[in-house]
Design an enzyme around this catalytic site. Sequence first.
Site, PDB file in Angstrom:
ATOM      1  N   GLU A   1      15.623   7.224   4.121  1.00 18.18           N
ATOM      2  CA  GLU A   1      16.117   5.848   4.113  1.00 18.18           C
ATOM      3  C   GLU A   1      15.689   5.035   5.325  1.00 18.18           C
ATOM      4  OE1 GLU A   1      20.241   5.189   2.525  1.00 18.18           O
ATOM      5  OE2 GLU A   1      20.019   7.307   2.049  1.00 18.18           O
TER       6      GLU A   1
ATOM      7  N   GLY B   1      -4.331  -1.932  -3.459  1.00 18.56           N
ATOM      8  CA  GLY B   1      -4.323  -0.684  -4.226  1.00 18.56           C
ATOM      9  C   GLY B   1      -5.509   0.232  -3.994  1.00 18.56           C
TER      10      GLY B   1
ATOM     11  N   HIS C   1       1.131   5.791   5.863  1.00 22.46           N
ATOM     12  CA  HIS C   1       1.291   4.773   6.895  1.00 22.46           C
ATOM     13  C   HIS C   1       0.057   4.774   7.795  1.00 22.46           C
ATOM     14  CE1 HIS C   1       3.330   2.058   9.569  1.00 22.46           C
ATOM     15  NE2 HIS C   1       2.915   2.792  10.573  1.00 22.46           N
TER      16      HIS C   1
HETATM   17  C1  GAR Z   1      -2.734   0.823   3.711  1.00 27.36           C
HETATM   18  O1  GAR Z   1      -3.438   0.725   4.921  1.00 27.36           O
HETATM   19  C2  GAR Z   1      -1.414   1.535   3.906  1.00 27.36           C
HETATM   20  O2  GAR Z   1      -1.482   2.566   4.844  1.00 27.36           O
HETATM   21  C3  GAR Z   1      -0.551   0.407   4.398  1.00 27.36           C
HETATM   22  O3  GAR Z   1      -0.922  -0.691   3.621  1.00 27.36           O
HETATM   23  C4  GAR Z   1      -2.285  -0.556   3.229  1.00 27.36           C
HETATM   24  C5  GAR Z   1      -2.362  -0.685   1.734  1.00 27.36           C
HETATM   25  O4  GAR Z   1      -3.687  -0.706   1.318  1.00 27.36           O
HETATM   26  N1  GAR Z   1       0.838   0.714   4.275  1.00 27.36           N
HETATM   27  C6  GAR Z   1       1.755   0.350   5.149  1.00 27.36           C
HETATM   28  O5  GAR Z   1       1.508  -0.307   6.143  1.00 27.36           O
HETATM   29  C7  GAR Z   1       3.163   0.809   4.829  1.00 27.36           C
HETATM   30  N2  GAR Z   1       3.999   0.652   5.990  1.00 27.36           N
HETATM   31  P1  GAR Z   1      -4.054  -0.451  -0.200  1.00 27.36           P
HETATM   32  O6  GAR Z   1      -3.189  -1.418  -1.023  1.00 27.36           O
HETATM   33  O7  GAR Z   1      -5.504  -0.800  -0.299  1.00 27.36           O
HETATM   34  O8  GAR Z   1      -3.771   0.980  -0.520  1.00 27.36           O
END
Ligand code: GAR
Length: 216
Positions: free
Chosen positions: A142, A12, A109
Amino acid sequence: MLRLGILASGRGSNFQSIIDAIENGRLNAQVALLIVDRPNAFARERARKHGIEDLYLNPQEALSKDAFFQRIRDELTARNIDLVILAGFMRIVRRPLIAAFQNRIMNIHPALLPSFPGLHGQKQAVDYGVRVSGCTVHFVDEGMDTGPIIIQAAVPVSPADTEESLAARILLEEHRIYPEAIRLYSEGRLTVEGRIVRISDYDMPEATLVNPPPGC
Ligand code: GAR
Protein backbone atom coordinates in the site's frame (compact mmCIF):
# COMPACT_ATOMS: atom_id res chain seq x y z
CA MET A 1 -1.03 -20.87 -18.34
CA LEU A 2 -0.42 -17.73 -16.27
CA ARG A 3 -3.05 -15.10 -17.03
CA LEU A 4 -1.78 -11.51 -16.85
CA GLY A 5 -3.81 -8.35 -16.33
CA ILE A 6 -1.93 -5.18 -17.29
CA LEU A 7 -2.65 -1.71 -15.87
CA ALA A 8 -1.18 1.22 -17.80
CA SER A 9 -1.60 4.97 -18.14
CA GLY A 10 0.39 5.89 -21.24
CA ARG A 11 2.90 4.79 -23.83
CA GLY A 12 3.02 1.12 -22.79
CA SER A 13 6.55 0.24 -23.90
CA ASN A 14 6.92 -2.09 -20.90
CA PHE A 15 3.62 -3.69 -21.86
CA GLN A 16 5.09 -4.17 -25.35
CA SER A 17 8.22 -5.83 -23.92
CA ILE A 18 5.96 -8.36 -22.17
CA ILE A 19 3.96 -9.01 -25.36
CA ASP A 20 7.25 -9.52 -27.24
CA ALA A 21 8.62 -11.93 -24.61
CA ILE A 22 5.44 -13.99 -24.86
CA GLU A 23 5.39 -13.96 -28.64
CA ASN A 24 9.00 -15.06 -29.01
CA GLY A 25 8.67 -17.82 -26.44
CA ARG A 26 10.72 -16.34 -23.59
CA LEU A 27 7.68 -16.07 -21.31
CA ASN A 28 4.98 -18.69 -20.91
CA ALA A 29 1.98 -16.48 -20.12
CA GLN A 30 -1.04 -14.88 -21.72
CA VAL A 31 -2.16 -11.24 -21.48
CA ALA A 32 -5.90 -11.54 -20.84
CA LEU A 33 -6.75 -7.85 -20.30
CA LEU A 34 -5.32 -4.32 -20.48
CA ILE A 35 -6.94 -1.69 -18.25
CA VAL A 36 -6.09 2.00 -18.76
CA ASP A 37 -7.10 5.02 -16.71
CA ARG A 38 -6.64 7.48 -19.60
CA PRO A 39 -8.72 7.19 -22.74
CA ASN A 40 -5.88 8.11 -25.11
CA ALA A 41 -3.21 5.84 -23.62
CA PHE A 42 -1.09 4.52 -26.49
CA ALA A 43 -0.96 1.14 -24.71
CA ARG A 44 -4.46 0.54 -26.11
CA GLU A 45 -3.14 0.61 -29.67
CA ARG A 46 -0.62 -2.05 -28.73
CA ALA A 47 -3.34 -4.22 -27.19
CA ARG A 48 -5.53 -3.99 -30.28
CA LYS A 49 -2.65 -4.80 -32.58
CA HIS A 50 -2.07 -8.01 -30.66
CA GLY A 51 -5.72 -9.01 -30.19
CA ILE A 52 -5.75 -8.25 -26.46
CA GLU A 53 -8.95 -6.99 -24.82
CA ASP A 54 -8.59 -3.41 -23.56
CA LEU A 55 -10.78 -1.50 -21.16
CA TYR A 56 -10.79 2.19 -20.23
CA LEU A 57 -12.01 2.91 -16.71
CA ASN A 58 -12.62 6.56 -15.88
CA PRO A 59 -11.41 7.35 -12.34
CA GLN A 60 -13.70 10.41 -12.25
CA GLU A 61 -16.75 8.20 -12.53
CA ALA A 62 -15.88 6.23 -9.40
CA LEU A 63 -17.38 7.39 -6.10
CA SER A 64 -14.01 7.18 -4.34
CA LYS A 65 -10.44 6.01 -4.92
CA ASP A 66 -11.26 2.74 -3.19
CA ALA A 67 -14.32 2.30 -5.40
CA PHE A 68 -12.15 2.76 -8.49
CA PHE A 69 -9.85 -0.03 -7.36
CA GLN A 70 -12.82 -2.23 -6.44
CA ARG A 71 -13.96 -1.88 -10.02
CA ILE A 72 -10.51 -2.79 -11.32
CA ARG A 73 -10.45 -5.79 -8.97
CA ASP A 74 -13.84 -6.95 -10.23
CA GLU A 75 -12.79 -6.70 -13.88
CA LEU A 76 -9.61 -8.68 -13.15
CA THR A 77 -11.25 -11.40 -11.07
CA ALA A 78 -14.03 -11.78 -13.65
CA ARG A 79 -11.32 -12.82 -16.10
CA ASN A 80 -9.47 -15.14 -13.71
CA ILE A 81 -6.32 -13.05 -13.72
CA ASP A 82 -3.40 -14.66 -11.84
CA LEU A 83 -0.91 -11.77 -11.81
CA VAL A 84 -1.44 -8.01 -12.16
CA ILE A 85 1.28 -6.01 -13.93
CA LEU A 86 1.58 -2.26 -13.43
CA ALA A 87 3.24 -0.96 -16.59
CA GLY A 88 3.54 2.80 -16.27
CA PHE A 89 0.34 2.98 -14.21
CA MET A 90 0.53 6.35 -12.50
CA ARG A 91 -1.65 5.76 -9.43
CA ILE A 92 -1.09 4.45 -5.95
CA VAL A 93 -2.90 1.14 -5.69
CA ARG A 94 -5.51 1.00 -2.92
CA ARG A 95 -6.40 -1.75 -0.49
CA PRO A 96 -9.35 -3.36 -2.34
CA LEU A 97 -7.04 -4.45 -5.17
CA ILE A 98 -4.05 -5.26 -2.96
CA ALA A 99 -6.11 -7.42 -0.60
CA ALA A 100 -7.50 -9.45 -3.50
CA PHE A 101 -4.07 -9.93 -5.12
CA GLN A 102 -1.67 -10.25 -2.17
CA ASN A 103 1.87 -10.59 -3.57
CA ARG A 104 0.32 -10.95 -7.01
CA ILE A 105 0.80 -7.35 -8.21
CA MET A 106 4.11 -6.25 -9.73
CA ASN A 107 5.37 -2.78 -10.55
CA ILE A 108 8.42 -1.43 -12.35
CA HIS A 109 10.05 1.76 -11.17
CA PRO A 110 12.78 3.73 -13.00
CA ALA A 111 15.24 3.98 -10.09
CA LEU A 112 17.07 1.74 -7.64
CA LEU A 113 14.52 1.66 -4.84
CA PRO A 114 14.38 2.71 -2.06
CA SER A 115 16.08 5.70 -3.72
CA PHE A 116 13.93 8.10 -5.70
CA PRO A 117 10.39 6.73 -5.33
CA GLY A 118 7.37 8.49 -6.80
CA LEU A 119 7.25 10.51 -9.97
CA HIS A 120 10.24 11.29 -12.23
CA GLY A 121 12.69 8.81 -10.70
CA GLN A 122 15.16 9.49 -13.50
CA LYS A 123 15.10 13.28 -12.97
CA GLN A 124 15.51 12.79 -9.22
CA ALA A 125 18.65 10.70 -9.88
CA VAL A 126 20.14 13.29 -12.27
CA ASP A 127 19.35 16.17 -9.91
CA TYR A 128 20.85 14.35 -6.93
CA GLY A 129 24.08 13.62 -8.79
CA VAL A 130 24.26 9.86 -8.19
CA ARG A 131 26.76 7.83 -10.23
CA VAL A 132 24.52 4.78 -10.52
CA SER A 133 20.78 4.50 -10.94
CA GLY A 134 18.65 1.86 -12.63
CA CYS A 135 15.30 0.17 -12.29
CA THR A 136 13.44 -2.07 -9.87
CA VAL A 137 10.70 -4.67 -10.23
CA HIS A 138 8.84 -5.16 -6.96
CA PHE A 139 5.64 -6.53 -5.51
CA VAL A 140 3.14 -3.82 -4.70
CA ASP A 141 1.99 -3.00 -1.19
CA GLU A 142 0.00 0.00 0.00
CA GLY A 143 2.99 2.34 0.12
CA MET A 144 4.45 4.32 -2.74
CA ASP A 145 7.08 2.06 -4.39
CA THR A 146 7.79 0.33 -1.06
CA GLY A 147 6.95 -3.35 -1.69
CA PRO A 148 9.36 -6.33 -1.64
CA ILE A 149 12.03 -6.10 -4.36
CA ILE A 150 12.20 -8.89 -6.96
CA ILE A 151 15.02 -7.81 -9.31
CA GLN A 152 16.97 -4.66 -10.09
CA ALA A 153 19.32 -3.53 -12.84
CA ALA A 154 22.01 -0.86 -12.43
CA VAL A 155 22.65 1.87 -15.01
CA PRO A 156 25.64 4.25 -14.75
CA VAL A 157 24.88 7.97 -14.64
CA SER A 158 27.18 10.49 -16.29
CA PRO A 159 27.38 14.13 -15.20
CA ALA A 160 26.39 14.95 -18.80
CA ASP A 161 23.15 13.00 -18.51
CA THR A 162 19.79 14.71 -18.78
CA GLU A 163 16.54 13.24 -17.51
CA GLU A 164 15.80 12.13 -21.08
CA SER A 165 19.16 10.51 -21.83
CA LEU A 166 19.17 8.61 -18.54
CA ALA A 167 15.52 7.58 -18.95
CA ALA A 168 16.30 6.11 -22.38
CA ARG A 169 19.12 3.92 -21.02
CA ILE A 170 17.11 2.84 -17.97
CA LEU A 171 14.18 1.95 -20.23
CA LEU A 172 16.31 -0.61 -22.09
CA GLU A 173 16.96 -2.34 -18.77
CA GLU A 174 13.27 -2.10 -17.79
CA HIS A 175 12.35 -3.98 -20.95
CA ARG A 176 14.84 -6.71 -20.04
CA ILE A 177 14.07 -7.25 -16.35
CA TYR A 178 10.26 -6.94 -16.31
CA PRO A 179 9.62 -9.99 -18.52
CA GLU A 180 12.36 -11.77 -16.56
CA ALA A 181 10.63 -11.12 -13.21
CA ILE A 182 7.31 -12.35 -14.63
CA ARG A 183 9.04 -15.46 -15.95
CA LEU A 184 10.44 -16.22 -12.48
CA TYR A 185 6.94 -15.84 -11.06
CA SER A 186 5.43 -18.04 -13.78
CA GLU A 187 7.93 -20.77 -12.94
CA GLY A 188 6.89 -20.64 -9.26
CA ARG A 189 10.37 -19.52 -8.19
CA LEU A 190 9.48 -16.46 -6.07
CA THR A 191 8.74 -16.73 -2.35
CA VAL A 192 8.00 -13.66 -0.23
CA GLU A 193 9.23 -13.72 3.37
CA GLY A 194 8.41 -10.40 5.03
CA ARG A 195 9.96 -7.87 2.70
CA ILE A 196 12.53 -10.33 1.28
CA VAL A 197 11.83 -12.10 -2.00
CA ARG A 198 13.67 -15.43 -2.34
CA ILE A 199 14.36 -16.69 -5.86
CA SER A 200 14.99 -20.41 -6.16
CA ASP A 201 17.88 -21.60 -8.38
CA TYR A 202 18.80 -18.09 -9.42
CA ASP A 203 22.26 -17.15 -10.62
CA MET A 204 22.80 -13.58 -9.53
CA PRO A 205 23.98 -11.46 -12.46
CA GLU A 206 27.69 -10.74 -12.24
CA ALA A 207 28.21 -7.57 -10.26
CA THR A 208 29.65 -4.76 -12.35
CA LEU A 209 31.84 -2.15 -10.72
CA VAL A 210 30.83 1.08 -12.38
CA ASN A 211 33.01 4.19 -12.17
CA PRO A 212 35.51 2.61 -9.76
CA PRO A 213 37.11 5.09 -7.40
CA PRO A 214 40.79 6.01 -8.09
CA GLY A 215 43.23 3.29 -7.10
CA CYS A 216 40.61 0.60 -7.18
C1 GAR B 1 8.52 3.60 -17.18
O1 GAR B 1 9.77 4.23 -17.20
C2 GAR B 1 8.18 3.11 -15.79
O2 GAR B 1 9.29 2.64 -15.09
C3 GAR B 1 7.63 4.36 -15.17
O3 GAR B 1 6.86 4.95 -16.18
C4 GAR B 1 7.39 4.60 -17.45
C5 GAR B 1 6.29 4.01 -18.28
O4 GAR B 1 6.73 3.78 -19.58
N1 GAR B 1 6.87 4.08 -14.00
C6 GAR B 1 6.85 4.85 -12.93
O5 GAR B 1 7.48 5.89 -12.84
C7 GAR B 1 5.99 4.34 -11.79
N2 GAR B 1 6.31 5.05 -10.58
P1 GAR B 1 5.92 2.83 -20.55
O6 GAR B 1 4.46 3.32 -20.52
O7 GAR B 1 6.54 3.04 -21.89
O8 GAR B 1 6.05 1.43 -20.05
